[in-house]
Every structure is written in structure tokens, then in C-alpha cells.
Design a protein around this motif. Structure first.
Motif, short mmCIF file in Angstrom:
data_model
loop_
_atom_site.label_atom_id
_atom_site.label_comp_id
_atom_site.label_asym_id
_atom_site.label_seq_id
_atom_site.Cartn_x
_atom_site.Cartn_y
_atom_site.Cartn_z
N LEU A 116 28.57 -59.55 22.08
CA LEU A 116 29.37 -60.84 21.64
C LEU A 116 28.26 -61.92 21.97
O LEU A 116 27.99 -62.87 21.33
CB LEU A 116 30.56 -60.90 22.29
N ALA A 117 27.69 -61.76 23.00
CA ALA A 117 26.66 -63.02 23.72
C ALA A 117 25.44 -62.98 22.61
O ALA A 117 24.89 -64.10 22.23
CB ALA A 117 26.27 -62.70 25.13
N SER A 118 24.91 -61.74 22.07
CA SER A 118 23.89 -61.69 21.30
C SER A 118 24.33 -62.02 20.15
O SER A 118 23.53 -63.01 19.30
CB SER A 118 23.59 -60.22 21.18
N ALA A 119 25.56 -61.71 19.49
CA ALA A 119 25.83 -62.46 18.06
C ALA A 119 26.02 -63.89 18.30
O ALA A 119 25.68 -64.74 17.48
CB ALA A 119 27.00 -61.94 17.71
N THR B 37 18.32 -63.09 28.72
CA THR B 37 17.97 -61.59 28.53
C THR B 37 18.49 -60.86 29.53
O THR B 37 19.31 -59.61 29.29
CB THR B 37 16.77 -61.49 28.25
N TRP B 38 18.26 -61.45 30.89
CA TRP B 38 18.57 -60.50 32.20
C TRP B 38 20.27 -60.26 31.99
O TRP B 38 20.61 -59.61 32.31
CB TRP B 38 18.07 -61.37 33.36
N ILE B 39 21.00 -61.51 31.80
CA ILE B 39 22.38 -61.58 31.71
C ILE B 39 22.95 -60.59 30.92
O ILE B 39 23.77 -59.84 31.03
CB ILE B 39 23.14 -62.80 31.40
N ILE B 40 22.24 -60.55 29.58
CA ILE B 40 22.75 -59.58 28.45
C ILE B 40 22.54 -58.13 28.71
O ILE B 40 23.33 -57.34 28.61
CB ILE B 40 22.02 -59.95 27.28
N LEU B 41 21.23 -58.03 29.35
CA LEU B 41 20.96 -56.59 29.86
C LEU B 41 21.85 -55.92 30.86
O LEU B 41 22.02 -54.74 30.93
CB LEU B 41 19.68 -56.51 30.26
N ASN B 42 22.57 -56.82 31.83
CA ASN B 42 23.10 -56.42 32.81
C ASN B 42 24.57 -56.79 32.66
O ASN B 42 25.59 -56.20 33.62
CB ASN B 42 22.76 -57.20 34.40
N ALA B 43 25.31 -56.88 31.68
CA ALA B 43 26.44 -57.12 31.20
C ALA B 43 27.23 -56.09 30.72
O ALA B 43 26.49 -55.05 30.07
CB ALA B 43 26.66 -58.21 30.31
#
Length: 170
Positions: A16-19, A3-9
Motif C-alpha cells: 500500500l505504501a509503495s502504491a 525505503t527502510w520503512i517499506i522493507l521492514n513493514a
């Protein structure tokens, strides 16, 4: 951490990471398929060469050993190959839930046998994935949803159906 990586990307990469996290076939490119095939095909051939030993392991360790199978080494090799196959397809499409849980059970019921062959289980798993992907593409058209969402819903329904069937037997 995810979640931290997705929020800061970057937004596009985060989407794409969420999918991918939901298990999606929507964003897979031909290049990714080619790379995955270079990994999957040799491992699949190795598994196919060990198929006879795998069936002998089903008879039990003592019987398999008596028939000349090194049970420990064969089991370890099959586990490593299975993990490599799982890692290759998960890296490409993300974690698609319930396929590996439902496919062998459905294959066993369709074949009517006590055990399930690898071919029957893989074929049913592929069919489930294709059907789920078609539903994911067409259910809310023109918007495509990740296939993992469909497999979770279908897998949940299948699990409830299995529980009801088992309760009726008792």
C-alpha cells in the motif's frame, strides 16, 4: 528512510505504501474521501473568499497596496492555504506528478489568455487526473497501475512537446 520503512513493514502495508508513493487512486476508500473533504472544503471556501485579493496581487504589490490589499499577509495566507490543500490531497492519493505543472499551461493555451484563472487551472487538472486514471485502469486491464505512472509518462511527453515548440519559435 521511506525505503527502510517499506522493507521492514508488513507485506500488505508495504505494498500500500509503495502504491501511495507512485500516486494511486486505486486504494482510496469512501472514509478517506470523507475525511479529506472535511479538510478540503473549508480551505477551498477560504481560498474562494481571497480570490479577488489574489487577482489584485497579480497587478503588483504597489497597485494591490494602493487598492487596500495587505500584500504580505494575503500572500502568506494564500501560501499556507495552498500548502494545506496540497498536503490533504497528497496524504490521500500520494504524490501524483506533473498534474500541477501541466494543468496551468494547458489551461492557458485553451483559454488563450495571458494569465490563468484558478478555476480553469483546477478544471484542467481534474480532467487530466480523471483521464490518466481511466488510462491507468484500462491500459493493462485487468491489472491496474498507479495513476502517477501514467501522469509521469504523459507529463514527460508534454514537456518534450513544449521544448520542441519553444525551439521552433527561435
Amino acid at each position: 528512510m521511506n525505503t527502510w520503512i517499506i522493507l521492514n513493514a508488513d507485506l500488505r502495508i508495504a505494498m500500500l505504501a509503495s502504491a501511495w508513493g507512485a500516486g494511486s487512486l486505486n486504494v482510496i476508500t469512501a472514509e478517506q474521501v470523507a475525511i479529506a473533504a472535511c479538510v478540503i472544503v473549508p480551505i477551498g471556501i477560504a481560498v474562494a473568499t481571497l480570490a479577488d485579493r489574489m487577482h489584485l496581487l497579480e497587478l503588483g504589490d504597489d497597485t494591490a497596496s494602493a487598492l487596500g490589499v495587505r500584500t504580505g499577509g494575503t500572500r502568506l495566507t494564500l501560501i499556507v492555504l495552498g500548502v494545506c490543500l496540497t498536503a490533504a490531497v497528497t496524504a490521500m492519493a500520494g504524490p501524483i506528478a506533473f498534474i500541477s505543472l501541466a494543468a496551468p499551461q494547458i489551461a492557458r493555451r485553451l483559454t488563450g489568455s495571458a494569465s490563468v484563472t484558478l478555476t480553469a487551472s483546477a478544471s484542467v487538472g481534474a480532467l487530466l487526473l480523471v483521464c490518466s486514471d481511466v488510462l491507468a485502469q484500462r491500459l493493462f486491464a485487468p491489472t491496474q497501475i498507479p495513476v502517477g505512472i501514467v501522469t509521469v509518462c504523459l507529463g514527460g511527453l508534454y514537456l518534450v512537446w513544449l521544448l520542441i515548440q519553444e525551439a521552433r519559435k527561435r
